[in-house]
Design a protein around this motif. Sequence first.
Motif, mmCIF file in Angstrom:
data_model
loop_
_atom_site.group_PDB
_atom_site.id
_atom_site.type_symbol
_atom_site.label_atom_id
_atom_site.label_comp_id
_atom_site.label_asym_id
_atom_site.label_seq_id
_atom_site.Cartn_x
_atom_site.Cartn_y
_atom_site.Cartn_z
ATOM 1 N N LYS A 21 -20.787 -66.589 11.063
ATOM 2 C CA LYS A 21 -19.947 -66.773 9.647
ATOM 3 C C LYS A 21 -20.873 -66.801 8.429
ATOM 4 C CE LYS A 21 -16.161 -68.191 11.973
ATOM 5 N NZ LYS A 21 -14.870 -67.459 11.736
ATOM 6 N N GLY A 22 -20.280 -66.514 7.353
ATOM 7 C CA GLY A 22 -21.008 -66.486 6.109
ATOM 8 C C GLY A 22 -21.943 -65.373 5.943
ATOM 9 N N SER A 23 -21.558 -64.283 6.500
ATOM 10 C CA SER A 23 -22.410 -63.027 6.300
ATOM 11 C C SER A 23 -21.802 -61.757 6.271
ATOM 12 C CB SER A 23 -23.560 -62.898 7.504
ATOM 13 O OG SER A 23 -24.384 -62.063 7.373
ATOM 14 N N ALA A 24 -22.342 -60.794 5.555
ATOM 15 C CA ALA A 24 -21.821 -59.402 5.334
ATOM 16 C C ALA A 24 -22.723 -58.441 4.747
ATOM 17 C CB ALA A 24 -20.665 -59.471 4.571
ATOM 18 N N LEU A 25 -22.414 -57.194 5.004
ATOM 19 C CA LEU A 25 -23.164 -56.044 4.366
ATOM 20 C C LEU A 25 -22.273 -55.240 3.465
ATOM 21 C CD1 LEU A 25 -25.335 -54.703 7.236
ATOM 22 C CD2 LEU A 25 -26.133 -56.028 5.321
ATOM 23 N N VAL A 26 -22.852 -54.685 2.427
ATOM 24 C CA VAL A 26 -22.183 -53.978 1.577
ATOM 25 C C VAL A 26 -22.793 -52.682 1.463
ATOM 26 C CG1 VAL A 26 -22.753 -55.156 -0.543
ATOM 27 C CG2 VAL A 26 -20.787 -53.632 -0.541
ATOM 28 N N GLU A 27 -22.275 -51.700 1.262
ATOM 29 C CA GLU A 27 -23.150 -50.272 0.762
ATOM 30 C C GLU A 27 -22.500 -49.737 -0.349
ATOM 31 O OE1 GLU A 27 -24.037 -45.643 2.301
ATOM 32 O OE2 GLU A 27 -23.594 -47.343 3.758
ATOM 33 N N PHE A 28 -22.985 -49.676 -1.442
ATOM 34 C CA PHE A 28 -22.503 -49.144 -3.053
ATOM 35 C C PHE A 28 -22.788 -47.647 -2.964
ATOM 36 C CE2 PHE A 28 -22.381 -53.280 -4.152
ATOM 37 C CZ PHE A 28 -21.052 -53.591 -4.705
ATOM 38 N N SER A 29 -22.070 -46.841 -3.644
ATOM 39 C CA SER A 29 -22.465 -45.288 -3.700
ATOM 40 C C SER A 29 -23.406 -44.940 -4.679
ATOM 41 C CB SER A 29 -21.026 -44.494 -4.208
ATOM 42 O OG SER A 29 -20.797 -44.880 -5.277
ATOM 43 N N THR A 30 -23.731 -45.941 -5.591
ATOM 44 C CA THR A 30 -24.653 -45.680 -6.672
ATOM 45 C C THR A 30 -25.766 -46.730 -6.730
ATOM 46 O OG1 THR A 30 -23.733 -46.705 -8.389
ATOM 47 C CG2 THR A 30 -22.981 -44.296 -7.726
ATOM 48 N N LYS A 31 -26.921 -46.170 -7.242
ATOM 49 C CA LYS A 31 -27.845 -47.274 -7.448
ATOM 50 C C LYS A 31 -27.663 -48.423 -8.597
ATOM 51 C CE LYS A 31 -32.780 -47.228 -8.904
ATOM 52 N NZ LYS A 31 -32.748 -47.895 -10.233
ATOM 53 N N GLU A 32 -26.855 -47.830 -9.849
ATOM 54 C CA GLU A 32 -26.268 -48.661 -10.692
ATOM 55 C C GLU A 32 -25.256 -49.652 -10.182
ATOM 56 O OE1 GLU A 32 -26.268 -45.465 -10.762
ATOM 57 O OE2 GLU A 32 -27.902 -44.943 -12.153
ATOM 58 N N ALA A 33 -24.585 -49.364 -9.174
ATOM 59 C CA ALA A 33 -23.720 -50.119 -8.727
ATOM 60 C C ALA A 33 -24.010 -51.400 -8.079
ATOM 61 C CB ALA A 33 -22.475 -49.562 -8.085
ATOM 62 N N SER A 34 -25.216 -50.939 -7.339
ATOM 63 C CA SER A 34 -25.779 -51.838 -6.468
ATOM 64 C C SER A 34 -26.727 -52.901 -7.194
ATOM 65 C CB SER A 34 -26.820 -51.024 -5.531
ATOM 66 O OG SER A 34 -26.118 -50.105 -4.640
ATOM 67 N N GLU A 35 -27.437 -52.575 -8.118
ATOM 68 C CA GLU A 35 -28.136 -53.209 -9.002
ATOM 69 C C GLU A 35 -27.398 -54.254 -9.860
ATOM 70 O OE1 GLU A 35 -30.375 -50.545 -11.245
ATOM 71 O OE2 GLU A 35 -32.039 -50.463 -9.723
ATOM 72 N N MET A 36 -26.244 -53.791 -10.484
ATOM 73 C CA MET A 36 -25.266 -54.803 -11.387
ATOM 74 C C MET A 36 -24.673 -55.765 -10.298
ATOM 75 S SD MET A 36 -23.416 -52.591 -14.030
ATOM 76 C CE MET A 36 -22.475 -51.546 -13.045
ATOM 77 N N ALA A 37 -24.239 -55.545 -8.952
ATOM 78 C CA ALA A 37 -23.956 -56.516 -8.068
ATOM 79 C C ALA A 37 -24.797 -57.536 -7.654
ATOM 80 C CB ALA A 37 -23.274 -55.784 -6.868
ATOM 81 N N LEU A 38 -26.181 -57.001 -7.404
ATOM 82 C CA LEU A 38 -27.215 -57.920 -7.358
ATOM 83 C C LEU A 38 -27.340 -58.768 -8.284
ATOM 84 C CD1 LEU A 38 -29.727 -55.490 -5.333
ATOM 85 C CD2 LEU A 38 -28.875 -57.592 -4.566
ATOM 86 N N GLU A 39 -27.453 -58.526 -9.516
ATOM 87 C CA GLU A 39 -27.820 -59.244 -10.856
ATOM 88 C C GLU A 39 -26.719 -60.274 -11.125
ATOM 89 O OE1 GLU A 39 -29.262 -58.738 -15.502
ATOM 90 O OE2 GLU A 39 -28.935 -56.856 -14.114
ATOM 91 N N LEU A 40 -25.191 -59.893 -11.081
ATOM 92 C CA LEU A 40 -24.076 -60.293 -11.588
ATOM 93 C C LEU A 40 -23.307 -61.073 -10.902
ATOM 94 C CD1 LEU A 40 -23.361 -57.649 -14.200
ATOM 95 C CD2 LEU A 40 -25.002 -59.495 -14.709
ATOM 96 N N GLU A 41 -23.130 -60.681 -9.529
ATOM 97 C CA GLU A 41 -22.168 -61.295 -8.725
ATOM 98 C C GLU A 41 -22.416 -62.573 -8.330
ATOM 99 O OE1 GLU A 41 -18.454 -61.970 -7.428
ATOM 100 O OE2 GLU A 41 -18.934 -60.215 -8.450
ATOM 101 N N LYS A 42 -21.347 -63.644 -8.511
ATOM 102 C CA LYS A 42 -21.692 -65.190 -7.772
ATOM 103 C C LYS A 42 -20.608 -65.287 -6.935
ATOM 104 C CE LYS A 42 -24.953 -65.518 -10.825
ATOM 105 N NZ LYS A 42 -26.407 -65.211 -10.405
ATOM 106 N N GLY A 43 -19.319 -64.631 -6.812
ATOM 107 C CA GLY A 43 -18.368 -65.069 -5.872
ATOM 108 C C GLY A 43 -17.673 -65.898 -6.153
ATOM 109 N N LEU A 44 -16.998 -66.640 -5.470
ATOM 110 C CA LEU A 44 -15.986 -67.916 -5.877
ATOM 111 C C LEU A 44 -16.853 -68.994 -6.274
ATOM 112 C CD1 LEU A 44 -13.796 -67.837 -2.697
ATOM 113 C CD2 LEU A 44 -13.304 -66.920 -4.597
ATOM 114 N N PRO A 45 -16.237 -69.808 -7.380
ATOM 115 C CA PRO A 45 -17.231 -70.855 -7.769
ATOM 116 C C PRO A 45 -17.264 -72.028 -6.908
ATOM 117 C CG PRO A 45 -15.141 -70.206 -9.248
ATOM 118 C CD PRO A 45 -14.922 -69.419 -8.056
ATOM 119 N N ASP A 46 -16.551 -72.386 -6.066
ATOM 120 C CA ASP A 46 -16.749 -73.601 -5.247
ATOM 121 C C ASP A 46 -17.501 -73.147 -3.908
ATOM 122 O OD1 ASP A 46 -14.906 -71.826 -4.241
ATOM 123 O OD2 ASP A 46 -13.686 -73.488 -3.365
#
Length: 292
Positions: free
Chosen positions: A207-232
Motif C-alpha cells: 500500500k502507498g507505493s507506485a511507479l511513474v514514467e514520464f516521456s520527457t526529462k522536463e515533465a519528470s523534473e517538474m513533477a518531482l519539484e512541484l507535485e504534492k498530491g492530496l492536501p490531507d
Amino acid sequence: MAKKNIEDVDLYAILDLAITATESEIKKAYRKKALQCHPDKNPDDPKAAETFHELSRALEILTDASARAAYDKVLKAKAAAKLRHQELDSKRQKLKEDLERREREAETGRNTCNLTDEQKLAAEIERLQKEGSRLLQEEQQRMKEEIKKTMGLMSEPVWDSSLNRIKIKWKADKSDPNNGGYDEATLRRCLKKYGDIIALIISPKKKGSALVEFSTKEASEMALELEKGLPDNPLELKWLNERPVLTTKKTISDGPSVISDRDYESLVLTKMRQAAERQRLIEEMMKEDQNT
C-alpha cells in the motif's frame, strides 16, 4: 592507378544521372553519394578517397556551363561513333579510324587554331583547374559540416525515460481498502499536467507505493519539484535510481515512423511491446517492494 582521361570517363554514370540532368539534380546526386563515400566516414576503405575525388571532378565539370558543354559534345560524339562502329566490320572500322586520324592530324597541321572536340575539352578542364571551383569547395565544406554534425549527434547525451522512472509514496495502512485515497485515476489527475505519462503502476502488494514514467526529462523534473498530491495525504516523489540517468544516442532516425491504422500486424506488435513494458514495470515495482 593511372589517371583516366576525362573523355574516357562517364561523369553522368558516376552520379547515376542521365545526360539531360539539371544542375539541381547534379548537386543533389553529388551530395547523396558524397555522404556515403566521404573518406571521413570510411577510414578503412582505401578506395574512398579515389571515389570521392571522382565525384568531386564530376560535380566540378558538370556544374560549369562551358566545361559541361564541351564534355557533352565529346560524350555525344563518342556515343555516335560507337553506334557507327557497331555497324562496321573490323576491317572497315580500322580503315575508317585511320582515315579520320590522318584527317585530324592534317587539319591540326594546317591550322592549330582549329582544335578538335577533345582538345577543346582539355582546354576547359585546364581552365577549371587554374581558376579553381568555388562551387566544389562549397559542396565539400557542406559535406564536412554535415558529417561533423551527424557524428556529433550520435554521441550527444539523450533522455531515456525507461532509465528515469519515479517512485511515489504516500501514507496508507495495510488494511485500508482506499489505499490512502489514491488509485490510478487519482494519480493520473495529479501527474498528467506535467506531461505525457508512458506508464503508471500502483504496487499490487504494498500500500502507498507506485511507479511513474514520464516521456520527457522536463515533465519528470517538474513533477518531482512541484507535485504534492492530496492536501490531507501528500505524495513523496523520488528518482527510482536516486538521480537522473543520461544515455548516448546509438542511431539517428530519419524521422518518426508512421503506423497505418490498416496495418494490423504492426498494431499487434505495438500492443505486445506495450504489454511487455507494463509487465517489466510491475516486476520492477514488486522487486522494489521486497527491498523495502
